[in-house]
Design a protein around this motif. Sequence first.
Motif, PDB file in Angstrom:
ATOM      1  N   GLU B 207       0.831  -1.204   0.000  1.00 37.48           N
ATOM      2  CA  GLU B 207       0.000   0.000   0.000  1.00 37.48           C
ATOM      3  C   GLU B 207       0.871   1.262   0.000  1.00 37.48           C
ATOM      4  O   GLU B 207       0.630   2.210  -0.767  1.00 37.48           O
ATOM      5  N   GLU B 209       4.015   1.628  -0.923  1.00 37.77           N
ATOM      6  CA  GLU B 209       4.770   1.766  -2.153  1.00 37.77           C
ATOM      7  C   GLU B 209       3.866   2.257  -3.285  1.00 37.77           C
ATOM      8  O   GLU B 209       4.253   3.110  -4.083  1.00 37.77           O
ATOM      9  N   ALA B 210       2.646   1.746  -3.336  1.00 41.63           N
ATOM     10  CA  ALA B 210       1.690   2.170  -4.358  1.00 41.63           C
ATOM     11  C   ALA B 210       1.379   3.651  -4.200  1.00 41.63           C
ATOM     12  O   ALA B 210       1.330   4.401  -5.179  1.00 41.63           O
ATOM     13  N   ILE B 213       4.262   5.755  -5.419  1.00 37.76           N
ATOM     14  CA  ILE B 213       4.325   5.804  -6.879  1.00 37.76           C
ATOM     15  C   ILE B 213       3.294   6.791  -7.421  1.00 37.76           C
ATOM     16  O   ILE B 213       3.576   7.589  -8.325  1.00 37.76           O
ATOM     17  N   LYS B 214       2.093   6.720  -6.861  1.00 40.42           N
ATOM     18  CA  LYS B 214       1.021   7.609  -7.347  1.00 40.42           C
ATOM     19  C   LYS B 214       1.366   9.058  -7.053  1.00 40.42           C
ATOM     20  O   LYS B 214       1.176   9.935  -7.916  1.00 40.42           O
ATOM     21  N   ALA B 217       3.918  10.255  -9.373  1.00 41.67           N
ATOM     22  CA  ALA B 217       3.339  10.444 -10.706  1.00 41.67           C
ATOM     23  C   ALA B 217       2.597  11.780 -10.774  1.00 41.67           C
ATOM     24  O   ALA B 217       2.723  12.528 -11.753  1.00 41.67           O
ATOM     25  N   ASP B 218       1.832  12.099  -9.727  1.00 42.09           N
ATOM     26  CA  ASP B 218       1.092  13.376  -9.700  1.00 42.09           C
ATOM     27  C   ASP B 218       2.068  14.547  -9.713  1.00 42.09           C
ATOM     28  O   ASP B 218       1.849  15.552 -10.413  1.00 42.09           O
ATOM     29  N   ASP B 220       5.158  14.566 -10.876  1.00 41.08           N
ATOM     30  CA  ASP B 220       5.790  14.661 -12.190  1.00 41.08           C
ATOM     31  C   ASP B 220       4.825  15.281 -13.199  1.00 41.08           C
ATOM     32  O   ASP B 220       5.229  16.069 -14.066  1.00 41.08           O
ATOM     33  N   LYS B 221       3.565  14.905 -13.091  1.00 38.19           N
ATOM     34  CA  LYS B 221       2.553  15.421 -14.019  1.00 38.19           C
ATOM     35  C   LYS B 221       2.442  16.937 -13.884  1.00 38.19           C
ATOM     36  O   LYS B 221       2.459  17.676 -14.883  1.00 38.19           O
TER      37      LYS B 221
END
Lengths: 397, 295
Positions: B207, B209-210, B213-214, B217-218, B220-221
Motif C-alpha cells: 500500500e 509503495e503504491a 508511486i502515485k 506520478a502526480d 511529475d505530471k
Amino acid sequence: MNEDHGNHYHPEPEPDSHSPERDAFGPAAARGVRTGADGGSEVRRLAQPVVVALGMLLRHLHWPLLLLTLLYLGSGITFVGEGERALVLRWGKLVGDSPTTQVHEPGLLLAWPAPIDRVLRVPTERISQVEVDALDLTDERWEEINFIFRQMQANPGDAPDLPESIDPEREGYLLTGDRGIVQSRFDVRFRVGDPVAFALREANPDALITAAVQSAAVEVGASLSMDDLLGDQRSRFQSFVQSRAQATLVEMNSGLRIESLVLTALAPPPAITPSIWDVEDAKTEARTELQDAEAYARAEIARAKGVAAEVLGTARTAARQELAEARAFHSLLESFGDLDEDRRRVTLARLQEETFQEILLRASERVRRFAPTFGDSSGDFRITLTPDDLGLSSSNE
Amino acid sequence: MNRDTFRKFTGAGVVLIILLSSTTFTVREEHTALVTRFGKLVQQADEPGLHWKLPWPIDAAREVDRRRRVFATRHSEMLTGDQRNLVLQSFVAWRVADAALYYQSVGAAEAAEDKLDGLVTNAKIGVLGRYDLSALVSTDPNQSRSAEVQAAVLAEVAGPALEQYGIEIERVGFERLSLPQSNTEAVFDQMRADRKKYAAEFRATGEAEAQRIKSKADEDKERLLAEARELAGRIRGEGERDAAALLADVHSRDPELFETLLELETLDRTITEDTLLLLLTGGNPFRLDAEDPGR
C-alpha cells in the motif's frame, strides 16, 4: 550260486583260488569273514556295498552319467550381459588382486562349477529407486488432509478441522533452523559405482541410501529457515541434500552413487497451510496494488505529456499566426509605400468594400436593414426587433 | 584302463567327495566361520577360502556375516543443555569386528541391534546434555555443531560396542530431529502468528509503495504541465514581441494606414455567422434600398 538282482550272473569263485579282489568280494567276504591279515580288507569290506552299487550304476548308466558329468563341468560357463559386471568367488574368496582382475566385463566368463566357483552378477547400469518418506505424513493422512482442504475451498466460512499437533513416532517432518516444521519427501535414484564394495561389503544397501539421504535432509533443513525452504531456497536445499548424502556414501566406501535426488514434496504442516495461503494472498494483493499504481503513473504522465504538447503546440501556432499577421501588415505597408495618393485612396476603398462583402456574405442570414424616416430632423430613430430577428423560435422565447 | 578299474576310480572319487564335503567348509568374503567342537569354539576362520574341520557331529561350522549393516534406533526424547526437549532417532552403521565375541555375546543381528540401540540412546542423552538446541537447529552457521555432536556420540559408543559385543560402529547419524507432540501445538501457534505478521507487512508495504508511486506520478505530471505552460508563455511572448516590432514599424511609418487596416481586421474577426447586423441603409452601400424601409 550267488545271484544278484541285476542283469548279470556272477559265478561262484573257485574255493582254492586266491586274489585280493576275490577275497574282498567273494562269498567269505559276503558272510563278513575277515580275510587277509591287513586292515585294508576291513576298509574294502566297509566300502563294498557302495562299490557294488556304483558298479551296477556304471554298468547300466555309464553314458548318461558321462553326459551329466560333462554338463556339470560346463555349468561354470557364464555369460555376463551388457550393463552387468561379474565377480568370481573361488571357495568363497574373490579371484583377482586388483579391480581390473576382480571385475569381469560383459561377455563369456569361464569358471569352475559350484561349489568351487560362484559367479556374482552385479547390475552396474541399472538405476534403482528408493523413496525417502519418513519425513512426511503418511499417504493415508495426506488423503484425509486434502479432503479437508477441498471442503475448506468449497465452504470458505467453515472452520477447518486440521490436526493441531504431530506425533513424531507416527508422522515425520523436518525441523527447520527457525524452529519451524516442514514436511518433505524425496525420490532417490542410484546405481552401483563399485561392484566389489556393493556385492561384498553391504548387507542392506537400500537402508544405507535411505539413512544417508534422510540424515542429510535433517542436517541441511535444520540450517535453513522455513520461509527459505518453502520459498526460493528450495532447489538449493535439494542440491545440498544430494551432495551431502553422496559425500556420506563416499566416506563409507559404499560403492553406491546417487544419480538423482528429487524433492517430490515440501509443504508446511496442514494446520499452517491456511496461514501460508493468507501470506500468498497478501503478496498477490501487494503486487496488484503496485501494478495498478505503476499503470496509474504511466497513464498520468502520458496524459500530462499530451496536454503539455498541446499547450506548446497552441502557443507555437498562436505565435506563428501573430507573426504572420504582423508580417502581412508589414507587407501591405511595403506595397502601399510605392503608390501615389490617388491609387492609395482607391486601394483602401477597395479593401473596405471587399471586407464588407465578406462580412455581409458571412452574416447574410442575420442582416436587418433599417431606413431612417426622410424629413425627420431629430436625429433619433426607433428599431423594433421581432424574435425572428433575434434568431429566437416561439418555443424558446 | 579297463572297466573294472574305471569303476574303482569312480567309486573312490565319490567317497572322496562325500568325505570332503563333511570335512571342509567355505568362508565367503566379508564373512567369518566359527568352528565348534561338541559346542565349544575351537577355530575362527576369517580368511575367505576353503578350510578344514572334522566331520559332523564332531565339528560344526557357523558363518558370521561381517558385512556392513544399517539400522534405525527407536525414537527417544531427551533434554538439551538449555533444557529443551528433543526427540531423536539415529541411524547406526555397524559391522562385526570380533566374530567370536559377537557370537558369544549377541549371536544374531537382531539381538545386536537391540543392544546397540540402548548403547547409542544412552550416549545421545549424555552428549546432548552438553549442547544447546541451537547446536543442532539454527540458521546461524556459526552455531551449528551437528557433525561435532554426531562424532561425540560415535566416540562414546564405539569402545563399548567393540569391547562388549565385538561390533565396530562405523557411523552414527541423526535421521530424525523432532519435538515432543505436546510442543508442536505451541510451534504451530508461533508459525501462524509469524505468517500473520508477514501478511500484514506485505499488505502495508504494498500500500505504501503504491501510494508513493502515485504521489510521484502526480508530482511529475504537475511539473510537466507547469514547464509546458512556462515554455508556452515564453513562445507566445517571443511571437508577440516580434509581431509587435513589425506593427510598430508599420504604425510609425504610416499611422492612417495602420488604423484603417486594424479596423478592417477587427471587423473581419468579430463578425461571425451568428452576429446580428443592424445596418442603416441611408448610406453606402445600401442607399439603393432607401425606398423600401424596414426590409
